[in-house]
Every structure is written in structure tokens, then in C-alpha cells.
Design a protein around this motif. Sequence first.
Motif, PDB file in Angstrom:
ATOM      1  N   VAL A 106      42.105  17.563 -68.198  1.00  0.00           N
ATOM      2  CA  VAL A 106      42.661  17.697 -66.854  1.00  0.00           C
ATOM      3  C   VAL A 106      43.188  19.127 -66.720  1.00  0.00           C
ATOM      4  O   VAL A 106      44.010  19.576 -67.522  1.00  0.00           O
ATOM      5  CB  VAL A 106      43.777  16.672 -66.610  1.00  0.00           C
ATOM      6  N   PHE A 107      42.726  19.846 -65.705  1.00  0.00           N
ATOM      7  CA  PHE A 107      42.890  21.293 -65.632  1.00  0.00           C
ATOM      8  C   PHE A 107      43.545  21.715 -64.330  1.00  0.00           C
ATOM      9  O   PHE A 107      43.258  21.177 -63.266  1.00  0.00           O
ATOM     10  CB  PHE A 107      41.504  21.938 -65.759  1.00  0.00           C
ATOM     11  N   ASP A 108      44.447  22.719 -64.437  1.00  0.00           N
ATOM     12  CA  ASP A 108      45.076  23.283 -63.240  1.00  0.00           C
ATOM     13  C   ASP A 108      45.514  24.709 -63.532  1.00  0.00           C
ATOM     14  O   ASP A 108      45.778  25.075 -64.686  1.00  0.00           O
ATOM     15  CB  ASP A 108      46.287  22.445 -62.807  1.00  0.00           C
ATOM     16  N   THR A 109      45.580  25.510 -62.490  1.00  0.00           N
ATOM     17  CA  THR A 109      46.046  26.891 -62.610  1.00  0.00           C
ATOM     18  C   THR A 109      47.106  27.183 -61.551  1.00  0.00           C
ATOM     19  O   THR A 109      47.172  26.516 -60.519  1.00  0.00           O
ATOM     20  CB  THR A 109      44.898  27.906 -62.404  1.00  0.00           C
ATOM     21  N   GLU A 110      47.923  28.188 -61.823  1.00  0.00           N
ATOM     22  CA  GLU A 110      48.752  28.824 -60.800  1.00  0.00           C
ATOM     23  C   GLU A 110      48.305  30.277 -60.737  1.00  0.00           C
ATOM     24  O   GLU A 110      47.953  30.868 -61.762  1.00  0.00           O
ATOM     25  CB  GLU A 110      50.239  28.724 -61.138  1.00  0.00           C
ATOM     26  N   THR A 111      48.301  30.864 -59.538  1.00  0.00           N
ATOM     27  CA  THR A 111      47.669  32.162 -59.345  1.00  0.00           C
ATOM     28  C   THR A 111      48.571  33.144 -58.606  1.00  0.00           C
ATOM     29  O   THR A 111      49.596  32.778 -58.034  1.00  0.00           O
ATOM     30  CB  THR A 111      46.359  31.990 -58.548  1.00  0.00           C
ATOM     31  N   THR A 112      48.120  34.410 -58.603  1.00  0.00           N
ATOM     32  CA  THR A 112      48.868  35.474 -57.928  1.00  0.00           C
ATOM     33  C   THR A 112      48.887  35.274 -56.420  1.00  0.00           C
ATOM     34  O   THR A 112      49.843  35.638 -55.738  1.00  0.00           O
ATOM     35  CB  THR A 112      48.248  36.846 -58.224  1.00  0.00           C
ATOM     36  N   ASP A 113      47.812  34.738 -55.873  1.00  0.00           N
ATOM     37  CA  ASP A 113      47.707  34.394 -54.456  1.00  0.00           C
ATOM     38  C   ASP A 113      46.496  33.493 -54.308  1.00  0.00           C
ATOM     39  O   ASP A 113      45.821  33.180 -55.291  1.00  0.00           O
ATOM     40  CB  ASP A 113      47.598  35.647 -53.571  1.00  0.00           C
ATOM     41  N   ILE A 114      46.208  33.074 -53.087  1.00  0.00           N
ATOM     42  CA  ILE A 114      45.176  32.071 -52.888  1.00  0.00           C
ATOM     43  C   ILE A 114      43.791  32.553 -53.328  1.00  0.00           C
ATOM     44  O   ILE A 114      42.937  31.752 -53.712  1.00  0.00           O
ATOM     45  CB  ILE A 114      45.157  31.600 -51.413  1.00  0.00           C
ATOM     46  N   TYR A 115      43.528  33.848 -53.281  1.00  0.00           N
ATOM     47  CA  TYR A 115      42.252  34.393 -53.737  1.00  0.00           C
ATOM     48  C   TYR A 115      42.439  35.288 -54.960  1.00  0.00           C
ATOM     49  O   TYR A 115      41.670  36.216 -55.188  1.00  0.00           O
ATOM     50  CB  TYR A 115      41.567  35.182 -52.613  1.00  0.00           C
ATOM     51  N   GLY A 116      43.476  34.991 -55.757  1.00  0.00           N
ATOM     52  CA  GLY A 116      43.868  35.897 -56.828  1.00  0.00           C
ATOM     53  C   GLY A 116      43.481  35.468 -58.219  1.00  0.00           C
ATOM     54  O   GLY A 116      42.442  34.832 -58.437  1.00  0.00           O
ATOM     55  N   TYR A 117      44.365  35.797 -59.170  1.00  0.00           N
ATOM     56  CA  TYR A 117      44.077  35.628 -60.588  1.00  0.00           C
ATOM     57  C   TYR A 117      45.102  34.701 -61.241  1.00  0.00           C
ATOM     58  O   TYR A 117      46.188  34.475 -60.721  1.00  0.00           O
ATOM     59  CB  TYR A 117      44.074  37.004 -61.269  1.00  0.00           C
ATOM     60  N   ILE A 118      44.741  34.215 -62.416  1.00  0.00           N
ATOM     61  CA  ILE A 118      45.545  33.205 -63.100  1.00  0.00           C
ATOM     62  C   ILE A 118      46.814  33.816 -63.682  1.00  0.00           C
ATOM     63  O   ILE A 118      46.764  34.839 -64.371  1.00  0.00           O
ATOM     64  CB  ILE A 118      44.736  32.534 -64.228  1.00  0.00           C
ATOM     65  N   ILE A 119      47.949  33.159 -63.441  1.00  0.00           N
ATOM     66  CA  ILE A 119      49.190  33.549 -64.111  1.00  0.00           C
ATOM     67  C   ILE A 119      49.688  32.437 -65.041  1.00  0.00           C
ATOM     68  O   ILE A 119      50.446  32.702 -65.969  1.00  0.00           O
ATOM     69  CB  ILE A 119      50.294  33.942 -63.108  1.00  0.00           C
ATOM     70  N   SER A 120      49.250  31.202 -64.793  1.00  0.00           N
ATOM     71  CA  SER A 120      49.523  30.122 -65.747  1.00  0.00           C
ATOM     72  C   SER A 120      48.427  29.075 -65.628  1.00  0.00           C
ATOM     73  O   SER A 120      47.812  28.929 -64.568  1.00  0.00           O
ATOM     74  CB  SER A 120      50.896  29.479 -65.514  1.00  0.00           C
ATOM     75  N   TYR A 121      48.183  28.392 -66.731  1.00  0.00           N
ATOM     76  CA  TYR A 121      47.178  27.331 -66.706  1.00  0.00           C
ATOM     77  C   TYR A 121      47.609  26.229 -67.665  1.00  0.00           C
ATOM     78  O   TYR A 121      48.381  26.454 -68.602  1.00  0.00           O
ATOM     79  CB  TYR A 121      45.790  27.858 -67.098  1.00  0.00           C
ATOM     80  N   ALA A 122      47.109  25.039 -67.389  1.00  0.00           N
ATOM     81  CA  ALA A 122      47.402  23.893 -68.250  1.00  0.00           C
ATOM     82  C   ALA A 122      46.166  23.016 -68.357  1.00  0.00           C
ATOM     83  O   ALA A 122      45.413  22.868 -67.396  1.00  0.00           O
ATOM     84  CB  ALA A 122      48.577  23.088 -67.706  1.00  0.00           C
ATOM     85  N   VAL A 123      45.978  22.458 -69.540  1.00  0.00           N
ATOM     86  CA  VAL A 123      44.932  21.465 -69.779  1.00  0.00           C
ATOM     87  C   VAL A 123      45.571  20.339 -70.587  1.00  0.00           C
ATOM     88  O   VAL A 123      46.202  20.601 -71.611  1.00  0.00           O
ATOM     89  CB  VAL A 123      43.736  22.047 -70.566  1.00  0.00           C
ATOM     90  N   VAL A 124      45.429  19.121 -70.114  1.00  0.00           N
ATOM     91  CA  VAL A 124      45.793  17.958 -70.922  1.00  0.00           C
ATOM     92  C   VAL A 124      44.492  17.263 -71.297  1.00  0.00           C
ATOM     93  O   VAL A 124      43.739  16.822 -70.424  1.00  0.00           O
ATOM     94  CB  VAL A 124      46.731  16.990 -70.182  1.00  0.00           C
ATOM     95  N   ILE A 125      44.206  17.217 -72.598  1.00  0.00           N
ATOM     96  CA  ILE A 125      42.975  16.602 -73.095  1.00  0.00           C
ATOM     97  C   ILE A 125      43.273  15.154 -73.452  1.00  0.00           C
ATOM     98  O   ILE A 125      44.201  14.877 -74.216  1.00  0.00           O
ATOM     99  CB  ILE A 125      42.438  17.366 -74.323  1.00  0.00           C
ATOM    100  N   GLN A 126      42.493  14.253 -72.877  1.00  0.00           N
ATOM    101  CA  GLN A 126      42.688  12.820 -73.138  1.00  0.00           C
ATOM    102  C   GLN A 126      41.485  12.237 -73.856  1.00  0.00           C
ATOM    103  O   GLN A 126      40.341  12.427 -73.420  1.00  0.00           O
ATOM    104  CB  GLN A 126      42.916  12.056 -71.838  1.00  0.00           C
ATOM    105  N   ASP A 127      41.741  11.533 -74.953  1.00  0.00           N
ATOM    106  CA  ASP A 127      40.711  10.752 -75.622  1.00  0.00           C
ATOM    107  C   ASP A 127      40.558   9.449 -74.840  1.00  0.00           C
ATOM    108  O   ASP A 127      41.515   8.673 -74.725  1.00  0.00           O
ATOM    109  CB  ASP A 127      41.120  10.475 -77.072  1.00  0.00           C
TER     110      ASP A 127
END
Length: 271
Positions: A106-127
Motif C-alpha cells: 500500500v503506497f502513498d506520497t506527500e509532495t512539494t506541490d500538486i505537480y511536484g516531487y516527493i518529500i515523504s513516502y510510505a509503503v505498508v507491505i501485507q502478506d
Amino acid sequence: MSLPQKIETLRLATVFNKKTREYAIEKLKKDKSYLLKCLSEDVKEDVIFRNYNDYLTSVVLEEEGKRERIKPIKRQKVFSTKEFLKFYIHDLENTPDEFKIQKVGVFDTETTDIYGYIISYAVVIQDMQSMDTEEIYDFLNPKAKISEEAYEVHKIKQEDIEHKPTFAEKKDEFLQIFDNLDMVVGHNVLYDFGVLKRELERAEHFPNIIDIPIFDTMYYSADVVVLEKKKMPRLEECVAFFFGKQNANYHDALEDVKMTLKVFNRLLQEK
């Protein structure tokens, strides 16, 4: 006849694990005779395939006596995501454990702006068998200014990330995460993949597209989650509909993926 974006997005979800899909494609390269027979039976003007690659995989497994073929769907039945979800769950439940999805991220990012670059990301991997999870959460230096509008959403300050690694420095580690998954889950995850595409291009990594099946909880919830106004549901609206209002810090990447995982698992229980 082209299909609405909603249906095209729903068709990206797979029931098979990566190893099974790769095995099927290699076998079909050597012998397509049974596939051609199946296609002659199934291809009609009024049907669509839930996921064409899954159809191909199921044909190989059917020929080997390991699973029935995934049948195409009557076109008029799938313009409700609720109906489409039923077909997906049916296919998943009828896939033997050794062939079905095992690792979803499960993947998500936070960015500099709506058309910008990644400043944080998270992945939760589920078996998907044990339901055990593993969390990955990190910050990146985007080498770009965080807009005031974006800061108001995620509250990440420029000084919080100026000493963090860049995406280019973390790229190989980042891509390895996806390489180990059978499917990526996200809420409006096509947006996050658009961000990834920009980052890969900036890092001069081509092709700058990650080819992996996607289950988008926003699209799959569209006709399941009932709202006062008909629209694509926000993550917090999905969570509130299924579980009641939660004390969650939305727009924090890790919190968002945890909530998205709850919605994903709940959607798989729909009947």
C-alpha cells in the motif's frame, strides 16, 4: 468503443502473484494454440476482460487443470464498480493459494506541490495469507521548494528535509520495493504513480514507468461508499463509511497507507 477511466483503472488489479504471471507469459510464448481456441470462444462485441493479463494466466492454468478460465464480463454489468468488485473477489477466491497475490504494497506520497516531487513516502507491505505487515516510511530532499498550499496539507517544513537523501540517491532501493510486490494498492494511486514518473525522469531512469498491477481503493469504492453527493470518495470518507469516524492524521503518508490498507481489506469482504 473506449471505456471510462474508472473501468480502465479497475481493470489494472490482478488476482495472480508475479511468479505465476511470469510463468504463464513464458509458456504462452512457446505455445498459443490453447489460448487461440479460448479467445475464439470468448471474444464478443458485448464483453470486456476484467484484466487481460489475468485472463491469459488463467488460460495457462486451465490447460494444466489448476484453475478454471477467468471469463469475460458482459459489458453492461461492469459500469458499477460494486459489480466489478464482485467479479474481482470471485476470481480471487477461485484462485488456489499458490497462484494468488501474496505480497501487496500500500503506497502513498506527500509532495512539494500538486505537480511536484516527493518529500515523504510510505509503503505498508501485507502478506495476504498471514496478514502480517511491514512498514517503510521515509523522507526525501526534493531539491525544490515546498509550496504554501502543500505545507498547509501535510505540515512538512523545508528544514525538516534539507538533509535527507534525494530520490536519485534512494532510487534503486525504492524500485526494489516494487519489484518484490505482486500488486500496489493506493487511494488515487494513479496520482502517486504520476509523481514517481516525474521523479524517475528527473533521475534519468528510463522507461520511467513502473509496470505493476494496481488496486485503487478510490475507484473500487466509488459505488460502494454511499455519500450525499455522487463523487469519487476521499480516503477519510471511505474510512468513515466502513469503520466510523477515526482519529487519524490524514495527509501523513504512513497514516494514509494504514487507513488505505483497512479500506482495501474491507473491500475484499464485499458480497
